[in-house]
Design a protein around this motif. Structure first.
Motif, PDB file in Angstrom:
ATOM      1  N   TYR A 164       0.813  -1.212   0.000  1.00 56.02           N
ATOM      2  CA  TYR A 164       0.000   0.000   0.000  1.00 56.02           C
ATOM      3  C   TYR A 164       0.852   1.270   0.000  1.00 56.02           C
ATOM      4  CZ  TYR A 164      -3.386  -3.448   1.683  1.00 56.02           C
ATOM      5  OH  TYR A 164      -4.183  -4.558   1.817  1.00 56.02           O
ATOM      6  N   PRO A 165       0.294   2.361  -0.541  1.00 55.20           N
ATOM      7  CA  PRO A 165       0.948   3.664  -0.382  1.00 55.20           C
ATOM      8  C   PRO A 165       0.880   4.083   1.085  1.00 55.20           C
ATOM      9  CG  PRO A 165      -1.217   3.922  -1.388  1.00 55.20           C
ATOM     10  CD  PRO A 165      -0.945   2.450  -1.323  1.00 55.20           C
ATOM     11  N   ILE A 202      -4.922   2.754   1.863  1.00 52.20           N
ATOM     12  CA  ILE A 202      -3.655   3.395   2.174  1.00 52.20           C
ATOM     13  C   ILE A 202      -3.296   3.130   3.630  1.00 52.20           C
ATOM     14  CG2 ILE A 202      -4.784   5.567   2.841  1.00 52.20           C
ATOM     15  CD1 ILE A 202      -2.401   7.043   1.569  1.00 52.20           C
ATOM     16  N   ILE A 203      -1.997   3.126   3.919  1.00 54.08           N
ATOM     17  CA  ILE A 203      -1.521   3.038   5.300  1.00 54.08           C
ATOM     18  C   ILE A 203      -1.252   4.455   5.797  1.00 54.08           C
ATOM     19  CG2 ILE A 203       0.385   2.310   6.794  1.00 54.08           C
ATOM     20  CD1 ILE A 203       0.727  -0.147   4.999  1.00 54.08           C
ATOM     21  N   ILE A 204      -1.786   4.769   6.964  1.00 52.31           N
ATOM     22  CA  ILE A 204      -1.513   6.065   7.592  1.00 52.31           C
ATOM     23  C   ILE A 204      -0.583   5.835   8.783  1.00 52.31           C
ATOM     24  CG2 ILE A 204      -2.463   8.059   8.798  1.00 52.31           C
ATOM     25  CD1 ILE A 204      -3.342   7.964   5.923  1.00 52.31           C
ATOM     26  N   ARG A 250       3.791  -3.851   4.696  1.00 52.58           N
ATOM     27  CA  ARG A 250       3.793  -4.033   3.242  1.00 52.58           C
ATOM     28  C   ARG A 250       3.506  -2.683   2.582  1.00 52.58           C
ATOM     29  NH1 ARG A 250       0.317  -8.079   4.723  1.00 52.58           N
ATOM     30  NH2 ARG A 250      -1.374  -7.153   3.490  1.00 52.58           N
ATOM     31  N   THR A 251       4.548  -1.933   2.360  1.00 51.24           N
ATOM     32  CA  THR A 251       4.421  -0.592   1.791  1.00 51.24           C
ATOM     33  C   THR A 251       4.975  -0.542   0.371  1.00 51.24           C
ATOM     34  OG1 THR A 251       6.582   0.149   2.575  1.00 51.24           O
ATOM     35  CG2 THR A 251       4.722   0.393   4.090  1.00 51.24           C
ATOM     36  N   LYS A 256       6.482   8.122  -5.368  1.00 49.29           N
ATOM     37  CA  LYS A 256       5.147   8.392  -5.911  1.00 49.29           C
ATOM     38  C   LYS A 256       4.046   7.746  -5.084  1.00 49.29           C
ATOM     39  CE  LYS A 256       5.136   4.596  -9.307  1.00 49.29           C
ATOM     40  NZ  LYS A 256       4.975   4.270 -10.735  1.00 49.29           N
ATOM     41  N   PHE A 257       4.444   6.872  -4.135  1.00 51.25           N
ATOM     42  CA  PHE A 257       3.480   6.247  -3.236  1.00 51.25           C
ATOM     43  C   PHE A 257       3.656   6.727  -1.790  1.00 51.25           C
ATOM     44  CE2 PHE A 257       4.226   2.926  -6.548  1.00 51.25           C
ATOM     45  CZ  PHE A 257       2.987   3.021  -7.159  1.00 51.25           C
ATOM     46  N   THR A 258       4.470   7.749  -1.595  1.00 45.46           N
ATOM     47  CA  THR A 258       4.789   8.206  -0.235  1.00 45.46           C
ATOM     48  C   THR A 258       4.393   9.663  -0.058  1.00 45.46           C
ATOM     49  OG1 THR A 258       6.698   6.713  -0.166  1.00 45.46           O
ATOM     50  CG2 THR A 258       6.595   8.441   1.497  1.00 45.46           C
TER      51      THR A 258
END
Length: 379
Positions: A164-165, A202-204, A250-251, A256-258
């Motif tokens: 995930y982003p 998304i992961i926060i 799992r990031t 571009k995903f951060t």
């Protein structure tokens, strides 16, 4: 009901004499002053497209007439909203409704909406993110401190194999804490609705602030507030926290995903994080930034070697006399160079009635996440 039948009779007579496009008539049980829009596969699902704003024709009744030369898709897919996905139609029980559809190109399409979402709510418990306390004493070697840090993982994280982003957010105390002194953003509830609507997952990573040292820790360099520790804090998030997160969850680790973001002083330090480390952060979520702290802010974005940096910039008109002026100036100065225009996209969102509070940042949060990370899709 009599009023609707009378209007249908008149419209039918009109259609018998003149060839017209499809007319949609909407009845709703919940009415208010907000306009109603149609969004669909014919306008990239834009929710505030004035070309598709319905006309109020009576109590709880709206209508829209497609033009004679309108180019219909093979199947017209659409939904109704009050101008945003946070205010989209729902059923009588508060559930998500499926896309409406028709293959008509003329005649009348009668529709009905029972309720509308308000500020993205209500939400479904089953879609709430998994809230994990990473540590209540996470070491910050750059500042010789420890801090409580949380991870909000997609609701089905444990049963999936997806990556995930990631968005790093400041001021965790005010993000999902029901007992927060000033209210909270309710990001857990907003993420639940976004998952339900399949907008994206998304992961926060939520970092608690330093309480009485918050302003000092978020203050970057020598400013009107004096000497701050912001540069050290930025190094902590970038050089210590991000590598830890990428190795334990799992990031999607690429820039571009951060993203990184926050509000007020948290927005200011997040903005500087992105500008100082564009190779790490490709998405910046900046709400009501305290730009007054650095009135002589010099922006050298031409030196950024990476492309496609996205900045979602929000401000409220009822925050301070200079808030909107500061964010508009920032955008203008940032985009002054033709070189920069090819590297950076800035979405400036202004709520003329917005105050400097969690309530308004809460409403803006899912809009920002969607624009920053997820492409427009059918909702």
């Amino acid at each position: 009901m009599q009023e609707m039948n009378s209007e249908n009779t008149i419209i039918t007579q009109e259609l018998n004499t003149t060839k017209t496009g499809l007319r949609i008539i909407l009845n709703t049980d919940e009415d208010d002053a907000r306009p109603v829009y149609i969004s669909g596969n014919f306008n990239s699902w834009r929710t505030q497209d004035r070309n598709f704003m319905m006309k109020k024709s009576g109590n709880n009744t709206y209508k829209f007439q497609f033009s004679n030369d309108f180019e219909y898709p093979k199947e017209l897919l659409y939904k109704f909203s009050k101008g945003d996905w946070s205010e989209v139609e729902i059923d009588i029980h508060g559930n998500r409704t499926e896309n409406r559809s028709t293959k008509k190109h003329s005649g009348i399409q009668d529709e009905y909406v029972a309720r509308w979402r308000k500020n993205w709510l209500p939400f479904k418990q089953s879609f709430l993110p998994k809230v994990l306390l990473i540590s209540d004493k996470f070491e910050i070697p750059q500042l010789n401190k420890t801090r409580k840090i949380w991870a909000l993982l997609p609701h089905d994280y444990d049963s999936s194999t997806e990556s995930y982003p990631v968005m790093y957010l400041q001021d965790a105390q005010n993000l999902f804490n029901e007992n927060s002194k000033y209210g909270n953003w309710e990001i857990d509830k907003k993420l639940a609705v976004m998952s339900e609507y399949q907008i994206g997952k998304i992961i926060i990573i939520a970092i608690e602030h330093a309480e009485e040292d918050r302003v000092k820790e978020f203050n970057v360099g020598n400013t009107v507030l004096g000497k701050g520790e912001g540069k050290k804090y930025i190094r902590f998030v970038t050089e210590t926290l991000k590598p830890f997160v990428d190795s334990h969850f799992r990031t999607k680790i690429e820039r571009k995903f951060t993203g990184i973001g926050g509000s007020s002083m948290g927005g200011l330090v997040s903005l500087f994080s992105g500008l100082r480390h564009p190779e790490v952060y490709g998405k910046l979520m900046i709400f009501s930034p305290s730009l007054w702290v650095v009135p002589q802010l010099k922006i050298d974005l031409e030196s950024i070697s990476t492309d496609d940096t996205k900045i979602y910039l929000y401000a409220g008109g009822d925050e301070s006399e200079t808030m909107i002026q500061h964010v508009e100036s920032f955008k203008k100065n940032s985009m002054a160079s033709e070189i920069v225009k090819d590297k950076i996209k800035i979405n400036l969102s202004i709520n003329e009635n917005g105050k400097h509070s969690e309530t308004y940042w809460s409403d803006e949060f899912p809009k920002a996440i969607e624009w920053l990370f997820f492409n427009s899709k059918e909702n």
